[in-house]
Motif scaffolding. Structure first.
Motif, mmCIF file in Angstrom:
data_model
loop_
_atom_site.group_PDB
_atom_site.id
_atom_site.type_symbol
_atom_site.label_atom_id
_atom_site.label_comp_id
_atom_site.label_asym_id
_atom_site.label_seq_id
_atom_site.Cartn_x
_atom_site.Cartn_y
_atom_site.Cartn_z
ATOM 1 N N ILE A 188 39.462 -73.308 1.257
ATOM 2 C CA ILE A 188 40.864 -72.878 1.261
ATOM 3 C C ILE A 188 40.903 -71.364 1.193
ATOM 4 O O ILE A 188 40.342 -70.766 0.269
ATOM 5 C CB ILE A 188 41.625 -73.486 0.070
ATOM 6 N N MET A 189 41.571 -70.739 2.146
ATOM 7 C CA MET A 189 41.572 -69.279 2.147
ATOM 8 C C MET A 189 42.662 -68.729 3.055
ATOM 9 O O MET A 189 43.293 -69.452 3.829
ATOM 10 C CB MET A 189 40.219 -68.736 2.580
ATOM 11 N N ASP A 190 42.859 -67.438 2.940
ATOM 12 C CA ASP A 190 43.770 -66.690 3.783
ATOM 13 C C ASP A 190 43.392 -66.915 5.244
ATOM 14 O O ASP A 190 42.245 -66.744 5.631
ATOM 15 C CB ASP A 190 43.635 -65.208 3.418
ATOM 16 N N GLY A 191 44.361 -67.300 6.052
ATOM 17 C CA GLY A 191 44.076 -67.576 7.457
ATOM 18 C C GLY A 191 44.354 -66.417 8.383
ATOM 19 O O GLY A 191 44.321 -66.582 9.606
ATOM 20 N N GLU A 192 44.613 -65.225 7.820
ATOM 21 C CA GLU A 192 44.961 -64.097 8.686
ATOM 22 C C GLU A 192 44.249 -62.803 8.323
ATOM 23 O O GLU A 192 43.754 -62.091 9.203
ATOM 24 C CB GLU A 192 46.470 -63.884 8.670
ATOM 25 N N ASN A 193 44.202 -62.443 7.044
ATOM 26 C CA ASN A 193 43.736 -61.110 6.670
ATOM 27 C C ASN A 193 42.229 -60.914 6.804
ATOM 28 O O ASN A 193 41.762 -59.782 6.944
ATOM 29 C CB ASN A 193 44.163 -60.792 5.230
ATOM 30 N N ALA A 194 41.455 -61.982 6.730
ATOM 31 C CA ALA A 194 40.001 -61.824 6.757
ATOM 32 C C ALA A 194 39.482 -61.361 8.108
ATOM 33 O O ALA A 194 38.482 -60.631 8.195
ATOM 34 C CB ALA A 194 39.335 -63.150 6.390
ATOM 35 N N TRP A 195 40.143 -61.759 9.185
ATOM 36 C CA TRP A 195 39.524 -61.650 10.511
ATOM 37 C C TRP A 195 39.421 -60.225 11.017
ATOM 38 O O TRP A 195 38.563 -59.933 11.856
ATOM 39 C CB TRP A 195 40.272 -62.543 11.491
ATOM 40 N N GLU A 196 40.259 -59.315 10.572
ATOM 41 C CA GLU A 196 40.166 -57.943 11.073
ATOM 42 C C GLU A 196 38.900 -57.246 10.579
ATOM 43 O O GLU A 196 38.548 -56.173 11.085
ATOM 44 C CB GLU A 196 41.401 -57.136 10.694
ATOM 45 N N TYR A 197 38.211 -57.834 9.605
ATOM 46 C CA TYR A 197 36.960 -57.265 9.118
ATOM 47 C C TYR A 197 35.749 -57.810 9.880
ATOM 48 O O TYR A 197 34.621 -57.356 9.678
ATOM 49 C CB TYR A 197 36.817 -57.512 7.616
ATOM 50 N N TYR A 198 35.982 -58.779 10.734
ATOM 51 C CA TYR A 198 34.935 -59.341 11.587
ATOM 52 C C TYR A 198 34.961 -58.650 12.956
ATOM 53 O O TYR A 198 36.011 -58.172 13.402
ATOM 54 C CB TYR A 198 35.192 -60.831 11.829
ATOM 55 N N PRO A 199 33.825 -58.629 13.649
ATOM 56 C CA PRO A 199 33.854 -58.159 15.042
ATOM 57 C C PRO A 199 34.766 -59.051 15.883
ATOM 58 O O PRO A 199 34.743 -60.281 15.756
ATOM 59 C CB PRO A 199 32.391 -58.293 15.495
ATOM 60 N N GLU A 200 35.591 -58.423 16.690
ATOM 61 C CA GLU A 200 36.442 -59.123 17.660
ATOM 62 C C GLU A 200 37.256 -60.249 17.029
ATOM 63 O O GLU A 200 37.357 -61.359 17.559
ATOM 64 C CB GLU A 200 35.589 -59.614 18.840
#
Length: 574
Positions: free
Chosen positions: A398-410
Motif C-alpha cells: 500500500i503506497m502513494d500512487g503518484e509521488n514516487a514515480w518522479e524519482y524513477y527514470p522515465e
C-alpha cells in the motif's frame, strides 16, 4: 504451501491531492492536481491496460475526483466557448493576457515553471535544462538585466508541461513527439495543440479507471471527502494511545467531531458514486488513520474493508486483550499477512507490509528496473515460503500512487512494466484485490481492539504533537466554534451554509498538518501554510465573521530536507 492456490498480492495505489482551489474565487493556487493527473494517473491506468491479467486497488480521494472533473470541464469550455481557465499555470498555454515581462507576477510564473524534479525531469531534456539554467543564472545575479520576454515564458511553459507528461503519452502521442523534437520557438497554435493533449488526458482519467473496474481488473475505493484524520476529529486525545507523552493542542477536543466524521464519509461516498456509478466496498481512511471508534463509523457507512500500516498492528498487539493474537503472530510472523477483525466492527482490516511498500517508495528508484523487481519478488517469495498456511495469506503493498514515480527514470515506466509482467507469469504469486480475496471467506485473525494510529510510524505524530501542528489545530478548533455559533444562530442562507460546510471540510483536511514542522522543506511549508490560512480565512468570510489576526502570520517555516521532498513518509520510524 498448497501449490494449487497462488498467494494473492494486493497493490493498493493511493491517489490524493488536497483541494488547491480558492472556494470563493475558484482560482487554483497550485497546479499539482492536473500535473499528477497527466503524469501519474494516466500512466498507472495505462500499465494495467497493458497487462490485462494483473489486478490492483486504486483509492481516489473525493476532492481529487472533483478537481479532475473540474479541469476537464474547464478545458472543454475553453475549447468550446473560449472561457478562461482558473489555473494560471495551465492558462499559459492559452491566449489569455499575461503579466508584463519584468513584473513580479511574470517572474513568479517563470519560477513556477521550474518546479520539477531536477534529475529526472529537467535534466532529461536539453531544451528544458537550458531554459531553466538561463533563468537561474539571472536569479543569482541581481545586476543582470532581465531580458526574458513572452516567447521565453512560452517555451518554458511548454517544456514544463512536456516534462510532466505521462511516459505512456510521451511514447505514443505524435503531437508530443513533434513538440519535443522542435525544442524552442513554440507558437500559440502549438501551445493549443499541447493543451488538447492535456484535455484528452484529463477527460479520459475517470472513464479509463471506471472501465478497468467494470472489467474486474481493478477495485476502486475512496476516502473521507477532504481527507481528514478521522480519529482526531472523533477524539484528539486518541493521539496518546500510541504516544502517551505527546503534547496536545490547547483545544483538546474538536467540537462536533463525530458529526463531521460522518459527513466526510457520507459525502465522500456520494462524490465517488457520482463519478463512478457505484458504491465502493473499501475505504482507505485518510492516511490509514484508524481507531476502534473509526472502525465503527466505517462499518456504519457500509464499508466491508479498510487498511493501515503494520506499525498499527504491532502497537495493537501490546494492548490488553490482544495477548492471544500476539502469541500467535510471534510464533508465526506470516500471520500478519491476513485479514483481521476487531471486536468493535465487522469491517475487515488489512495491514500494509511497510518494509516492501517502502522499498518501492524510497529504495528502488536508483536500481535497474529488472534488478529491483527481482529483489521485490524474491521478498514476496520468502513470505510465501515461510507461511505454513498460504491458503489464507494475502500480502499488502500500500503506497502513494503518484509521488514516487518522479524519482524513477522515465516515471518508473520500466519498473512498473517489469513488475506487472513478472507477477502476471509467476507460478506461486498472483495480483488480486481485497474484495476478490474476501469472497473466499478466509478466517480472520481476531483482535479485541486497535491502538489508534496511522500508517506513518503507527502514530499521529505527522499531524499533531509538534508546536506548529498544534497551533494549526487550535486555529481549526476555534474556527469550528465560530462556525457552529453562526449556524446555530440561523443567519446563513441555505446556499451559503452549504458552501461554508464544504469550505470547513477543506480546513479539516490532513495535508496542512502534514507539512507544518521544521523537518519539512521551506518552499513546500510556505505553500501549504499559505493555503491553509487562506482556506480558514475563506471560511470566516463565508460565515461573515472577522477572521482572527493570527491568520495574517505564517504558522510554520520549515528548514528540513526530508527524503523525496517530504511528499512521502516511510512506514517505520528510522
Amino acid at each position: 504451501m498448497n501449490n494449487a492456490v497462488k498467494v494473492p498480492v494486493v497493490f493498493l495505489w493511493h491517489m490524493h491531492q488536497p483541494d488547491y482551489r480558492d472556494c470563493v474565487t475558484g482560482e487554483y493556487y497550485f497546479p499539482w492536481t492536473y500535473l499528477h493527473a497527466i503524469k501519474d494517473y494516466t500512466d498507472m491506468a495505462a500499465h494495467l491496460e497493458a497487462h490485462p491479467t494483473c489486478k490492483a486497488v486504486f483509492n481516489f480521494v473525493p476532492i481529487l475526483l472533483e478537481q479532475i472533473d473540474d479541469y476537464a470541464v474547464q478545458l472543454q469550455a475553453y475549447f468550446d466557448a473560449g472561457e478562461s481557465l482558473s489555473d494560471p499555470l495551465l492558462g499559459l498555454l492559452t491566449s489569455a493576457t499575461r503579466p508584463e515581462p519584468g513584473s513580479d507576477k511574470f517572474r513568479d510564473l517563470l519560477n513556477k515553471c521550474t518546479r520539477a524534479n531536477r534529475e529526472r525531469i529537467i535534466e532529461r531534456f536539453a531544451p528544458f535544462r537550458q531554459l531553466v539554467h538561463l533563468f537561474e543564472t539571472w536569479q543569482q545575479d541581481d545586476e543582470l538585466p532581465c531580458y526574458f520576454n513572452q516567447q521565453f515564458l512560452t517555451d518554458l511553459a511548454v517544456w514544463y508541461h512536456l516534462g510532466w507528461m505521462g511516459e505512456t503519452i510521451r511514447r505514443t502521442d505524435a503531437r508530443v513527439k513533434r513538440l519535443q523534437e522542435q525544442g524552442t520557438g513554440y507558437s500559440q497554435a502549438q501551445c493549443e495543440e499541447l493543451l488538447h493533449v492535456i484535455h484528452q488526458a484529463m477527460a479520459g482519467i475517470i472513464p479509463r479507471y471506471k472501465k478497468l473496474a467494470e472489467g474486474g481488473q481493478i477495485e476502486l475505493i475512496t476516502s473521507p471527502h477532504a481527507h481528514p484524520i478521522l480519529p482526531l476529529l472523533l477524539e484528539i486525545k486518541s493521539t496518546k494511545d500510541a504516544m502517551p507523552d505527546a503534547h496536545l493542542p490547547a483545544s483538546s477536543h474538536y467540537p462536533g467531531g463525530l458529526e463531521r466524521a460522518k459527513w466526510h464519509l457520507q459525502h465522500g461516498v456520494n462524490v465517488f458514486k457520482e463519478h463512478f456509478g457505484f458504491a465502493p466496498k473499501g475505504c482507505w481512511a485518510s492516511e490509514g488513520a484508524l481507531s476502534d471508534e473509526t472502525l465503527k463509523l466505517l462499518a456504519g457507512a457500509g464499508f466491508e474493508w479498510t487498511a493501515t500500516g503494520d506499525s498499527v498492528l504491532f502497537n495493537s498487539l501490546n494492548k490488553q486483550g490482544n495477548e492471544s493474537a500476539k502469541e500467535l503472530i510471534e510464533n508465526d510472523t506470516a500471520l500478519r499477512h491476513r485479514e483481521f477483525k476487531i471486536e468493535a466492527s465487522p469491517t475487515g482490516v488489512y495491514f500494509r507490509d511497510d518494509g516492501l511498500s517502502d522499498k518501492i517508495g524510497f529504495e528502488y528508484a536508483n536500481w535497474h528496473a529488472d534488478d529491483a523487481v527481482a529483489d521485490f519478488v524474491h521478498h514476496l517469495e520468502n513470505i510465501v515460503d515461510a507461511a505454513p498456511d498460504t491458503d489464507n495469506c494475502v500480502i499488502s503493498i500500500i503506497m502513494d500512487g503518484e509521488n514516487a514515480w518522479e524519482y524513477y527514470p522515465e516515471n518508473a515506466y520500466y519498473f512498473l512494466d517489469a513488475l506487472y509482467r513478472t507477477l502476471a507469469d509467476h507460478p506461486t504469486l498472483t495480483t488480486s484485490t481485497y474484495s476478490e480475496f474476501s469472497k473466499r471467506n478466509h478466517p480472520a485473525v481476531a483482535l479485541q481492539s486497535l491502538c489508534a494510529g496511522s500508517w506513518v510510524y503507527g502514530t499521529f505524530s505527522t499531524w499533531i504533537g509538534d508546536t506548529d501542528k498544534n497551533k494549526a489545530w487550535d486555529i481549526l478548533c476555534q474556527a469550528k466554534i465560530d462556525y457552529d455559533e453562526v449556524v446555530e444562530a440561523g443567519t446563513l442562507t441555505s446556499a451559503n451554509h452549504e458552501t461554508a460546510k464544504l469550505q470547513l471540510s477543506l480546513c479539516e483536511g490532513s495535508d496542512w498538518f502534514w507539512w507544518f514542522g521544521d523537518y519539512n522543506p521551506s518552499e513546500s511549508v510556505k505553500d501549504f501554510d499559505y493555503l491553509y490560512r487562506q482556506h480558514v480565512s475563506n471560511l470566516y468570510e463565508l460565515i461573515d465573521v472577522p477572521k482572527p489576526a493570527k491568520l495574517m502570520n505564517p504558522i510554520s517555516q520549515g528548514t528540513g530536507a526530508p527524503a523525496n521532498g517530504g511528499v512521502m513518509r516511510q512506514g517505520h520510524q528510522g
